[in-house]
Scaffold this motif. Structure first.
Motif, PDB file in Angstrom:
ATOM      1  N   LYS A   1     -18.244  -9.955  -3.913  1.00  0.00           N
ATOM      2  CA  LYS A   1     -17.177 -10.182  -4.893  1.00  0.00           C
ATOM      3  C   LYS A   1     -15.912  -9.468  -4.420  1.00  0.00           C
ATOM      4  CE  LYS A   1     -20.450 -10.360  -8.722  1.00  0.00           C
ATOM      5  NZ  LYS A   1     -20.858  -9.740  -9.986  1.00  0.00           N
ATOM      6  N   PRO A   2     -15.175 -10.092  -3.491  1.00  0.00           N
ATOM      7  CA  PRO A   2     -13.940  -9.448  -3.010  1.00  0.00           C
ATOM      8  C   PRO A   2     -12.955  -9.218  -4.153  1.00  0.00           C
ATOM      9  CG  PRO A   2     -14.529 -11.320  -1.633  1.00  0.00           C
ATOM     10  CD  PRO A   2     -15.407 -11.378  -2.842  1.00  0.00           C
ATOM     11  N   TYR A   3     -12.243  -8.127  -4.077  1.00  0.00           N
ATOM     12  CA  TYR A   3     -11.189  -7.837  -5.051  1.00  0.00           C
ATOM     13  C   TYR A   3     -10.126  -7.002  -4.368  1.00  0.00           C
ATOM     14  CZ  TYR A   3     -13.401  -3.245  -5.526  1.00  0.00           C
ATOM     15  OH  TYR A   3     -13.924  -2.010  -5.281  1.00  0.00           O
ATOM     16  N   ALA A   4      -9.000  -6.922  -4.988  1.00  0.00           N
ATOM     17  CA  ALA A   4      -7.881  -6.173  -4.411  1.00  0.00           C
ATOM     18  C   ALA A   4      -7.487  -5.039  -5.343  1.00  0.00           C
ATOM     19  CB  ALA A   4      -6.688  -7.101  -4.187  1.00  0.00           C
ATOM     20  N   ILE A   5      -7.116  -3.929  -4.729  1.00  0.00           N
ATOM     21  CA  ILE A   5      -6.536  -2.812  -5.464  1.00  0.00           C
ATOM     22  C   ILE A   5      -5.253  -2.420  -4.752  1.00  0.00           C
ATOM     23  CG2 ILE A   5      -8.733  -1.969  -6.381  1.00  0.00           C
ATOM     24  CD1 ILE A   5      -8.759   0.134  -4.185  1.00  0.00           C
ATOM     25  N   THR A   6      -4.409  -1.719  -5.429  1.00  0.00           N
ATOM     26  CA  THR A   6      -3.159  -1.308  -4.799  1.00  0.00           C
ATOM     27  C   THR A   6      -3.358   0.005  -4.061  1.00  0.00           C
ATOM     28  OG1 THR A   6      -2.468  -0.132  -6.788  1.00  0.00           O
ATOM     29  CG2 THR A   6      -1.765  -2.432  -6.562  1.00  0.00           C
ATOM     30  N   GLY A   7      -2.501   0.235  -3.106  1.00  0.00           N
ATOM     31  CA  GLY A   7      -2.558   1.456  -2.324  1.00  0.00           C
ATOM     32  C   GLY A   7      -2.044   1.200  -0.927  1.00  0.00           C
ATOM     33  N   SER A   8      -2.043   2.206  -0.139  1.00  0.00           N
ATOM     34  CA  SER A   8      -1.574   2.059   1.237  1.00  0.00           C
ATOM     35  C   SER A   8      -2.274   3.078   2.120  1.00  0.00           C
ATOM     36  CB  SER A   8      -0.059   2.248   1.310  1.00  0.00           C
ATOM     37  OG  SER A   8       0.302   3.536   0.863  1.00  0.00           O
ATOM     38  N   LEU A   9      -2.343   2.752   3.397  1.00  0.00           N
ATOM     39  CA  LEU A   9      -2.896   3.636   4.408  1.00  0.00           C
ATOM     40  C   LEU A   9      -1.900   3.709   5.551  1.00  0.00           C
ATOM     41  CD1 LEU A   9      -6.539   2.263   4.473  1.00  0.00           C
ATOM     42  CD2 LEU A   9      -5.813   4.458   3.559  1.00  0.00           C
ATOM     43  N   PRO A  10      -1.804   4.849   6.204  1.00  0.00           N
ATOM     44  CA  PRO A  10      -0.823   4.975   7.288  1.00  0.00           C
ATOM     45  C   PRO A  10      -1.035   3.946   8.392  1.00  0.00           C
ATOM     46  CG  PRO A  10      -1.789   7.116   6.762  1.00  0.00           C
ATOM     47  CD  PRO A  10      -2.549   6.082   5.988  1.00  0.00           C
ATOM     48  N   LEU A  11       0.024   3.323   8.823  1.00  0.00           N
ATOM     49  CA  LEU A  11       0.104   2.459  10.006  1.00  0.00           C
ATOM     50  C   LEU A  11      -0.590   1.102   9.910  1.00  0.00           C
ATOM     51  CD1 LEU A  11      -0.400   5.225  12.703  1.00  0.00           C
ATOM     52  CD2 LEU A  11       1.758   4.375  11.787  1.00  0.00           C
ATOM     53  N   VAL A  12      -1.315   0.791   8.841  1.00  0.00           N
ATOM     54  CA  VAL A  12      -2.033  -0.485   8.822  1.00  0.00           C
ATOM     55  C   VAL A  12      -1.085  -1.677   8.778  1.00  0.00           C
ATOM     56  CG1 VAL A  12      -4.207   0.406   7.920  1.00  0.00           C
ATOM     57  CG2 VAL A  12      -2.472  -0.408   6.339  1.00  0.00           C
ATOM     58  N   ARG A  13       0.036  -1.570   8.069  1.00  0.00           N
ATOM     59  CA  ARG A  13       0.999  -2.676   8.025  1.00  0.00           C
ATOM     60  C   ARG A  13       1.597  -2.901   9.408  1.00  0.00           C
ATOM     61  NH1 ARG A  13       2.360  -7.481   7.018  1.00  0.00           N
ATOM     62  NH2 ARG A  13       4.506  -7.841   6.442  1.00  0.00           N
ATOM     63  N   GLN A  14       1.900  -1.834  10.105  1.00  0.00           N
ATOM     64  CA  GLN A  14       2.441  -1.951  11.465  1.00  0.00           C
ATOM     65  C   GLN A  14       1.419  -2.648  12.374  1.00  0.00           C
ATOM     66  OE1 GLN A  14       3.637   1.786  13.177  1.00  0.00           O
ATOM     67  NE2 GLN A  14       3.990   0.904  15.183  1.00  0.00           N
ATOM     68  N   MET A  15       0.158  -2.278  12.255  1.00  0.00           N
ATOM     69  CA  MET A  15      -0.880  -2.923  13.067  1.00  0.00           C
ATOM     70  C   MET A  15      -1.003  -4.401  12.708  1.00  0.00           C
ATOM     71  SD  MET A  15      -3.761   0.085  13.052  1.00  0.00           S
ATOM     72  CE  MET A  15      -4.946  -0.858  13.982  1.00  0.00           C
TER      73      MET A  15
END
Length: 106
Positions: free
Chosen positions: A44-58
């Motif tokens: 059951k995939p779901y999304a939550i908000t948040g961020s991790l360093p450098l993942v958007r750049q990757m």
């Protein structure tokens, strides 16, 4: 009323924590979903908000970025955060299966 927001870091530091949206059509998500279904009997995939360093750049550089966890979501970031050993055993089996599925796709 008046609201004033002041950034405490430089722009580059803030950009390293930029959030992402995972590609719902990616081979990585399919591998995670298939492996989870095989091991747990459901996915059951779901999304939550948040961020991790450098993942958007990757992600911008072309990496198939997926973020997953196998602990108890009700205890994430709680004062007494914990997970069940049985969930970690399942997680290990899921990760092994993801690797196998990914190798099969090559």
């Amino acid at each position: 009323g008046k609201l004033e927001i002041t950034w405490t870091d430089d722009t580059e530091s803030v950009r390293q924590m930029e959030g992402i949206a995972c590609d719902l059509e990616s081979p990585g998500l399919k591998a995670i979903s298939d492996a989870t279904l095989e091991v747990k009997g459901e996915c059951k995939p779901y999304a939550i908000t948040g961020s991790l360093p450098l993942v958007r750049q990757m992600q911008k550089e072309g990496f198939d970025i997926q973020i997953t966890g196998y602990g108890l979501s009700k205890t994430y970031h709680a004062d007494n955060e914990y997970s069940l050993l049985s969930d970690m055993v399942d997680a290990f089996q899921i990760l092994l299966r993801i690797i196998s599925i990914s190798d099969e796709q090559k």
